[in-house]
Design a protein around this motif. Sequence first.
Motif, PDB file in Angstrom:
ATOM      1  N   PHE A  89      67.022 165.460  38.523  1.00  0.00           N
ATOM      2  CA  PHE A  89      68.087 166.395  39.427  1.00  0.00           C
ATOM      3  C   PHE A  89      68.204 166.436  40.857  1.00  0.00           C
ATOM      4  CE2 PHE A  89      69.379 170.593  40.865  1.00  0.00           C
ATOM      5  CZ  PHE A  89      70.631 170.846  40.415  1.00  0.00           C
ATOM      6  N   ARG A 141      65.047 176.126  38.202  1.00  0.00           N
ATOM      7  CA  ARG A 141      63.601 175.300  37.940  1.00  0.00           C
ATOM      8  C   ARG A 141      62.809 175.728  36.839  1.00  0.00           C
ATOM      9  NH1 ARG A 141      60.866 173.051  42.376  1.00  0.00           N
ATOM     10  NH2 ARG A 141      62.736 174.706  43.911  1.00  0.00           N
ATOM     11  N   VAL A 181      74.138 170.542  36.374  1.00  0.00           N
ATOM     12  CA  VAL A 181      74.082 171.634  34.857  1.00  0.00           C
ATOM     13  C   VAL A 181      74.762 172.683  35.022  1.00  0.00           C
ATOM     14  CG1 VAL A 181      72.089 173.812  34.512  1.00  0.00           C
ATOM     15  CG2 VAL A 181      71.252 171.153  35.689  1.00  0.00           C
ATOM     16  N   PHE A 230      73.542 169.909  30.595  1.00  0.00           N
ATOM     17  CA  PHE A 230      72.839 169.237  31.461  1.00  0.00           C
ATOM     18  C   PHE A 230      73.600 167.617  31.273  1.00  0.00           C
ATOM     19  CE2 PHE A 230      69.208 171.432  29.941  1.00  0.00           C
ATOM     20  CZ  PHE A 230      68.417 171.395  31.318  1.00  0.00           C
ATOM     21  N   ILE A 238      64.256 174.190  33.464  1.00  0.00           N
ATOM     22  CA  ILE A 238      64.243 172.984  33.385  1.00  0.00           C
ATOM     23  C   ILE A 238      62.605 172.894  33.007  1.00  0.00           C
ATOM     24  CG2 ILE A 238      63.679 170.547  34.503  1.00  0.00           C
ATOM     25  CD1 ILE A 238      66.022 171.507  36.314  1.00  0.00           C
ATOM     26  N   ARG A 265      74.590 164.330  32.133  1.00  0.00           N
ATOM     27  CA  ARG A 265      73.846 163.314  32.496  1.00  0.00           C
ATOM     28  C   ARG A 265      74.956 162.856  33.189  1.00  0.00           C
ATOM     29  NH1 ARG A 265      70.594 159.522  28.753  1.00  0.00           N
ATOM     30  NH2 ARG A 265      72.774 158.213  28.943  1.00  0.00           N
ATOM     31  N   ASN A 281      71.099 163.858  41.909  1.00  0.00           N
ATOM     32  CA  ASN A 281      72.153 163.713  40.919  1.00  0.00           C
ATOM     33  C   ASN A 281      71.800 162.892  40.178  1.00  0.00           C
ATOM     34  OD1 ASN A 281      73.384 165.484  42.707  1.00  0.00           O
ATOM     35  ND2 ASN A 281      73.733 163.803  44.042  1.00  0.00           N
ATOM     36  N   LEU A 340      67.906 173.982  42.526  1.00  0.00           N
ATOM     37  CA  LEU A 340      67.276 174.215  41.637  1.00  0.00           C
ATOM     38  C   LEU A 340      66.654 176.334  41.747  1.00  0.00           C
ATOM     39  CD1 LEU A 340      65.041 171.197  42.078  1.00  0.00           C
ATOM     40  CD2 LEU A 340      66.311 171.938  39.805  1.00  0.00           C
TER      41      LEU A 340
END
Length: 95
Positions: free
Chosen positions: A55, A31, A62, A86, A34, A88, A58, A72
């Motif tokens: 996040f 957390r 990470v 990260f 980020i 994606r 989904n 997190l």
Amino acid sequence: MGTVTFVDETTTGGRTAGPRLPVTEERLTLRELIRRRVAHEADGEAAFARAVEAFGRNGFLVLVGDRQVEELDDTVTVGPETEVVFLRLVPLVGG
């Protein structure tokens, strides 16, 4: 003190280097990582909230080293050179 290098990847193989940030702590939660990345790239709590929400649904994974960070509040150990990826996730067409 360590350095975190953020990298953005896609499932199609794209890879883009993001910011490198100095970190004084040896351990941080996902957390907080980020939060620091968002603070470096965008302004405000709204951008952070959108990233956390993405996040949670989904929108991205990470990876730190060879480990997927799934929650997190999971702790990440920061070394002299730590890469945080990260990844994606791209939805399937029609699905």
